[in-house]
Write a protein that holds these residues in place. Structure first.
Motif, PDB file in Angstrom:
ATOM      1  N   ALA A  45       2.830  -5.236   9.448  1.00 18.42           N
ATOM      2  CA  ALA A  45       3.031  -5.728   8.081  1.00 18.42           C
ATOM      3  C   ALA A  45       3.575  -7.151   8.059  1.00 18.42           C
ATOM      4  O   ALA A  45       3.818  -7.709   6.984  1.00 18.42           O
ATOM      5  CB  ALA A  45       3.975  -4.803   7.325  1.00 18.42           C
ATOM      6  N   SER A  78      -0.344  -3.721  -2.174  1.00 14.14           N
ATOM      7  CA  SER A  78      -0.847  -2.564  -1.438  1.00 14.14           C
ATOM      8  C   SER A  78      -0.184  -2.628  -0.067  1.00 14.14           C
ATOM      9  O   SER A  78       0.245  -3.708   0.360  1.00 14.14           O
ATOM     10  CB  SER A  78      -2.374  -2.658  -1.320  1.00 14.14           C
ATOM     11  N   PRO A  79      -0.062  -1.505   0.649  1.00 14.13           N
ATOM     12  CA  PRO A  79       0.632  -1.538   1.941  1.00 14.13           C
ATOM     13  C   PRO A  79       0.119  -2.651   2.858  1.00 14.13           C
ATOM     14  O   PRO A  79      -1.079  -2.764   3.106  1.00 14.13           O
ATOM     15  CB  PRO A  79       0.337  -0.157   2.521  1.00 14.13           C
ATOM     16  N   ARG A 124       6.571  -2.473   3.238  1.00 16.29           N
ATOM     17  CA  ARG A 124       6.919  -1.703   4.431  1.00 16.29           C
ATOM     18  C   ARG A 124       8.347  -1.981   4.911  1.00 16.29           C
ATOM     19  O   ARG A 124       8.622  -2.114   6.107  1.00 16.29           O
ATOM     20  CB  ARG A 124       5.920  -1.948   5.555  1.00 16.29           C
ATOM     21  N   ALA A 156      -5.213  -8.492  10.653  1.00 17.10           N
ATOM     22  CA  ALA A 156      -6.271  -7.985   9.785  1.00 17.10           C
ATOM     23  C   ALA A 156      -7.323  -9.071   9.569  1.00 17.10           C
ATOM     24  O   ALA A 156      -7.073 -10.263   9.760  1.00 17.10           O
ATOM     25  CB  ALA A 156      -5.686  -7.574   8.441  1.00 17.10           C
ATOM     26  N   ARG A 158       5.997  -5.694  13.646  1.00 15.60           N
ATOM     27  CA  ARG A 158       5.060  -4.674  13.194  1.00 15.60           C
ATOM     28  C   ARG A 158       3.924  -5.304  12.392  1.00 15.60           C
ATOM     29  O   ARG A 158       4.035  -6.442  11.920  1.00 15.60           O
ATOM     30  CB  ARG A 158       5.807  -3.626  12.348  1.00 15.60           C
ATOM     31  N   ARG A 198      -6.067  -7.429   3.706  1.00 15.30           N
ATOM     32  CA  ARG A 198      -4.775  -6.968   3.206  1.00 15.30           C
ATOM     33  C   ARG A 198      -4.511  -7.590   1.830  1.00 15.30           C
ATOM     34  O   ARG A 198      -4.961  -8.700   1.542  1.00 15.30           O
ATOM     35  CB  ARG A 198      -3.651  -7.346   4.181  1.00 15.30           C
ATOM     36  N   ASP A 246       0.349  -3.111   5.960  1.00 14.80           N
ATOM     37  CA  ASP A 246      -0.126  -2.764   7.299  1.00 14.80           C
ATOM     38  C   ASP A 246      -1.428  -1.960   7.244  1.00 14.80           C
ATOM     39  O   ASP A 246      -1.870  -1.405   8.239  1.00 14.80           O
ATOM     40  CB  ASP A 246       0.929  -1.992   8.075  1.00 14.80           C
ATOM     41  N   THR A 247      -2.041  -1.920   6.063  1.00 16.85           N
ATOM     42  CA  THR A 247      -3.250  -1.123   5.867  1.00 16.85           C
ATOM     43  C   THR A 247      -4.309  -1.943   5.136  1.00 16.85           C
ATOM     44  O   THR A 247      -3.996  -2.586   4.134  1.00 16.85           O
ATOM     45  CB  THR A 247      -2.943   0.149   5.044  1.00 16.85           C
ATOM     46  N   ASP A 248      -5.543  -1.887   5.620  1.00 25.11           N
ATOM     47  CA  ASP A 248      -6.613  -2.610   4.946  1.00 25.11           C
ATOM     48  C   ASP A 248      -6.880  -2.024   3.561  1.00 25.11           C
ATOM     49  O   ASP A 248      -6.769  -0.807   3.341  1.00 25.11           O
ATOM     50  CB  ASP A 248      -7.912  -2.544   5.754  1.00 25.11           C
ATOM     51  N   HIS A 294     -11.357  -6.010  -0.928  1.00 19.91           N
ATOM     52  CA  HIS A 294     -10.832  -7.112  -0.127  1.00 19.91           C
ATOM     53  C   HIS A 294     -10.753  -8.382  -0.977  1.00 19.91           C
ATOM     54  O   HIS A 294     -11.677  -8.696  -1.724  1.00 19.91           O
ATOM     55  CB  HIS A 294     -11.714  -7.356   1.092  1.00 19.91           C
TER      56      HIS A 294
END
Length: 525
Positions: free
Chosen positions: A287, A320-321, A204, A299, A285, A304, A323-325, A331
């Motif tokens: 991330a 993987s991003p 990010r 998270a 932010r 993450r 800021d996104t699960d 997981h």
């Protein structure tokens, strides 16, 4: 690198490129300063055949010098400020460094003295323009204040910049080898910059971001994950020469940091500091590392991706991003490989690929990987299909998600730095009074990894080959280890025994690794 600098100057001329402690420089300033210094270096003989070593702390001077070298086709050789004299000498030889720029002092170290400790008279001789037989490649040695002042004609510098191609070598980065010796990993301009670019979306990092990275520039995390990430993305990099919690918190607040990446344990230390609660980090932010984020932005465990990479891939090659699960059922995974890297899971002995869902050795191929390793034939580095055997164990599932299972050898990481027990054991065996040494990693109270050592002391009256007295207990061992090893390799947990039979072994006679860890965890101090 010359093309990248030109793009940043065109698109983001007035944007801050780097903020270090109390200093800052824009992309235009970075381009101009590195161009001027490049002209001075070229006049002194630095060019496409040069391998320029840097022993300096993070800062604008480091960045300007690194860019000056690489924009005219020289190869950058970042050298750790943590290296002990024998380690520094070994890396100078392995990389065949031709020019060396070394800060006189940093954090209590005097590096010119270190060079002379490694090879008496080396610094004085090379500074006088006379090569030394112990490091015959080394032609020049400067401190930052002694860099040459004369400038090469602009047309010559222009010509060198235009001659730089993506396939040219950019940098030699050192990481520990499996035998404990230095391993110089070679990356090209194209490979390194592609590797950085491929991970920006997951991390990010974009234009206008204000990224804090505490990692030193001499490591991949600082160079690729920090300095070059800012250059490729058009982001602002925030860094410090010597991070310290209270000062770092003030720095992050003042500079309105938006992304905090790097070491989780440093983030945890900042969060535990008394000043943390009153520090305004509202610009961060999601991330960023969880410890410095407010609870509502954190998270869940494993939600993450664990960005996964190595020096040989110039940083993360899977993710993987941040800021996104991850999707349900993914997981705890490392996410999926980035563009430019092909991941194969193979039988570690035969090299034959195994089916999805089967554990094996992670092997990598693609244009983002290293070109090779200094002093090694390509056939000794890559397998017959061109894949690099990482010695990492992992699983690639049906959906292409990678799951890391651990090391096939005994390497481990401490604060992001690679530690090989063989190297530490060899250093400890050279300590007077030590018969044997066995090194592993154990979990600390905070869940971090610690270097732990079981030392078998020589009986009273038995002389060490070095002919000197044994060190005085744990304190003496620590002192001797610090003289031989970088600080992160020095054991922090010790157990000293006098009977070799106290070393736990398997029926084969090999050391029982699990039992060794338990013994050090229970009885070490």
């Amino acid at each position: 690198m010359p093309a990248l600098l030109a793009v940043r100057r065109r698109l983001d001329s007035s944007v801050q490129a780097l903020v270090s402690d109390e200093d800052a420089i824009t992309f235009a300033g970075l381009d101009e300063a590195s161009r001027r210094l490049a002209a001075r270096l070229v006049a002194a003989g630095v060019g496409r055949d040069s391998r320029v070593g840097l022993v300096m702390p993070n800062g604008i001077d480091w960045a300007v010098l690194a860019l000056a070298v690489t924009r005219v086709g020289g190869v950058l050789v970042p050298l750790s400020t943590l290296l002990r004299p024998p380690e520094l000498l070994a890396q100078l030889r392995t990389a065949a460094v031709t020019e060396l720029v070394v800060v006189p002092r940093f954090r209590g170290r005097a590096y010119l003295d270190d060079l002379d400790e490694a090879v008496p008279g080396l610094a004085e001789r090379v500074r006088g323009g006379v090569p030394h037989a112990e490091v015959p490649s080394l032609r020049r040695l400067w401190t930052p204040d002694e860099l040459p002042t004369g400038e090469a004609p602009g047309a010559v510098v222009d010509g060198l910049e235009k001659s730089v191609r993506p396939a040219d070598d950019l940098v030699i980065l050192f990481t520990s080898g499996s035998s404990g010796g230095p391993k110089g990993v070679i990356h090209t301009h194209g490979g390194a910059l592609r590797a950085v670019a491929s991970g920006l979306e997951a991390r990010r990092i974009g234009r206008g971001e204000r990224l804090y990275i505490p990692m030193p520039f001499f490591w991949t995390g600082g160079l690729g994950g920090g300095l070059l990430s800012a250059l490729v993305a058009g982001a602002t990099l925030l860094t410090e020469a010597a991070p310290e919690p209270a000062r770092t918190l003030r720095f992050l607040e003042r500079e309105r940091v938006t992304l905090f990446r790097g070491w989780p344990d440093q983030a945890a230390r900042l969060a535990a500091h008394p000043d943390f609660a009153s520090t305004d980090l509202s610009s961060l932010r999601p991330a960023s590392l969880a410890a410095v984020l407010p609870p509502g932005l954190r998270a869940g465990p494993g939600a993450r991706a664990n960005l996964f990479g190595m020096t040989e891939t110039f940083g993360p090659y899977c993710g993987s991003p941040l800021d996104t699960d991850l999707p349900a059922g993914k997981h705890g995974s490392c996410g999926r490989p980035f563009a430019g890297v092909e991941v194969r899971i193979a039988d570690p002995v035969t090299g034959v690929p195994v089916p999805p869902g089967t554990e094996g050795e992670i092997r990598l191929r693609g244009p983002n990987l290293m070109r090779g390793i200094r002093g090694r034939d390509r056939a000794d580095v890559f397998d017959a299909d061109g894949f690099y055997p990482t010695a990492d164990a992992g699983v690639l599932d049906e959906d292409g998600y990678l799951w890391y299972r651990g090391r096939l050898d005994d390497m481990f990481k401490v604060k992001g730095a690679t530690v090989y027990p063989l190297e530490v054991e060899a250093a400890l065996r050279a300590v007077p009074g030590v018969r044997e040494a066995f090194v592993t990693d154990v979990a600390g109270e905070a869940g971090d990894r610690q270097v732990a050592a079981l030392v078998v002391a020589l009986p009273d009256g038995e002389n060490h080959p070095a002919g000197r007295a044994a060190p005085a207990g744990r304190a003496g061992l620590v002192e001797q280890a610090r003289a031989r090893l970088s600080s992160f390799k020095v054991p922090t947990r010790w157990l000293v025994v006098s009977d070799p039979h106290d070393v736990p072994r398997l029926a084969s006679g090999k050391v029982d690794g699990g039992a060794l860890r338990r013994l050090l965890r229970e009885k070490g101090a």
